[in-house]
Motif scaffolding. Structure first.
Motif, short mmCIF file in Angstrom:
data_model
loop_
_atom_site.label_atom_id
_atom_site.label_comp_id
_atom_site.label_asym_id
_atom_site.label_seq_id
_atom_site.Cartn_x
_atom_site.Cartn_y
_atom_site.Cartn_z
N MET A 23 127.98 129.68 -15.17
CA MET A 23 127.17 130.56 -14.95
C MET A 23 125.64 130.50 -15.29
O MET A 23 125.51 129.85 -16.57
CB MET A 23 127.82 132.07 -15.12
N ILE A 24 124.72 131.00 -14.70
CA ILE A 24 123.58 131.16 -15.32
C ILE A 24 123.27 132.52 -15.28
O ILE A 24 123.06 133.39 -14.49
CB ILE A 24 122.33 130.51 -14.51
N ILE A 25 123.09 132.92 -16.69
CA ILE A 25 122.43 134.33 -17.00
C ILE A 25 121.64 134.45 -17.77
O ILE A 25 120.99 133.71 -18.60
CB ILE A 25 123.76 134.85 -18.13
N ILE A 47 120.57 125.14 -2.74
CA ILE A 47 121.35 125.77 -3.84
C ILE A 47 121.88 127.29 -3.38
O ILE A 47 121.32 127.76 -2.54
CB ILE A 47 120.67 126.15 -5.09
N THR A 48 123.23 127.44 -3.59
CA THR A 48 123.98 128.75 -3.22
C THR A 48 124.02 129.69 -4.45
O THR A 48 124.28 129.25 -5.45
CB THR A 48 125.22 128.62 -2.58
N ILE A 49 123.29 130.85 -4.44
CA ILE A 49 123.68 131.74 -5.42
C ILE A 49 124.73 132.76 -5.29
O ILE A 49 124.82 133.32 -3.87
CB ILE A 49 122.18 132.48 -5.90
N ILE A 50 125.44 133.17 -5.94
CA ILE A 50 126.38 134.32 -5.88
C ILE A 50 125.87 135.38 -7.07
O ILE A 50 126.70 135.00 -8.20
CB ILE A 50 127.95 133.62 -5.99
N PRO A 51 125.25 136.26 -7.02
CA PRO A 51 124.92 137.33 -7.85
C PRO A 51 126.40 138.09 -8.17
O PRO A 51 126.74 138.66 -7.39
CB PRO A 51 124.10 138.38 -7.22
N ASN A 52 126.90 137.93 -9.23
CA ASN A 52 128.14 138.52 -9.67
C ASN A 52 127.81 139.77 -10.56
O ASN A 52 127.84 139.81 -11.80
CB ASN A 52 128.63 137.64 -10.77
N VAL A 53 127.13 140.75 -9.82
CA VAL A 53 126.71 141.92 -10.10
C VAL A 53 127.48 143.32 -9.47
O VAL A 53 127.54 143.25 -8.34
CB VAL A 53 125.18 142.21 -10.01
N ALA A 54 127.82 144.22 -10.20
CA ALA A 54 128.43 145.37 -9.65
C ALA A 54 127.36 146.02 -8.80
O ALA A 54 126.31 146.50 -9.33
CB ALA A 54 129.14 146.24 -10.47
N GLY A 55 127.69 146.53 -7.42
CA GLY A 55 127.18 147.25 -6.69
C GLY A 55 126.00 146.53 -5.97
O GLY A 55 125.11 145.74 -6.35
N ALA A 56 125.75 146.87 -4.49
CA ALA A 56 125.17 146.39 -3.58
C ALA A 56 123.60 146.54 -4.08
O ALA A 56 122.90 145.46 -3.87
CB ALA A 56 125.38 146.89 -2.26
#
Length: 75
Positions: A23-25, A47-56
């Motif tokens: 991950m990049i944090i 590049i594809t990002i997948i924001p691993n954050v709760a809540g839209a």
């Protein structure tokens, strides 16, 4: 809420640490720099990002901040 209170077992904590390596944090500028570094390393033009954050709303905020760091407009 219940999961937060329970915490992690030693094995679960180890998994978290292992996954963090993939991950990049950080703030938008740090994430941008890391994306650019990795793209250059692998000669990637996409590049594809997948924001691993709760809540839209939180995910959209993260995407918006990253888009701004890259000088892109987001609607």
């Amino acid at each position: 809420e219940t999961a937060k209170l329970r915490g992690f077992s030693a094995r679960e904590q180890q998994k978290v640490l292992e996954n963090r390596k993939r991950m990049i944090i950080g703030d938008a500028d740090f994430v941008k720099a890391e994306i650019e570094r990795i793209a250059e390393l692998y000669k990637a033009d996409e590049i594809t990002i997948i924001p691993n954050v709760a809540g839209a709303e939180n995910r959209m905020k993260g995407i918006r901040l990253l888009a701004e760091a890259f000088g892109l407009a987001i609607e």
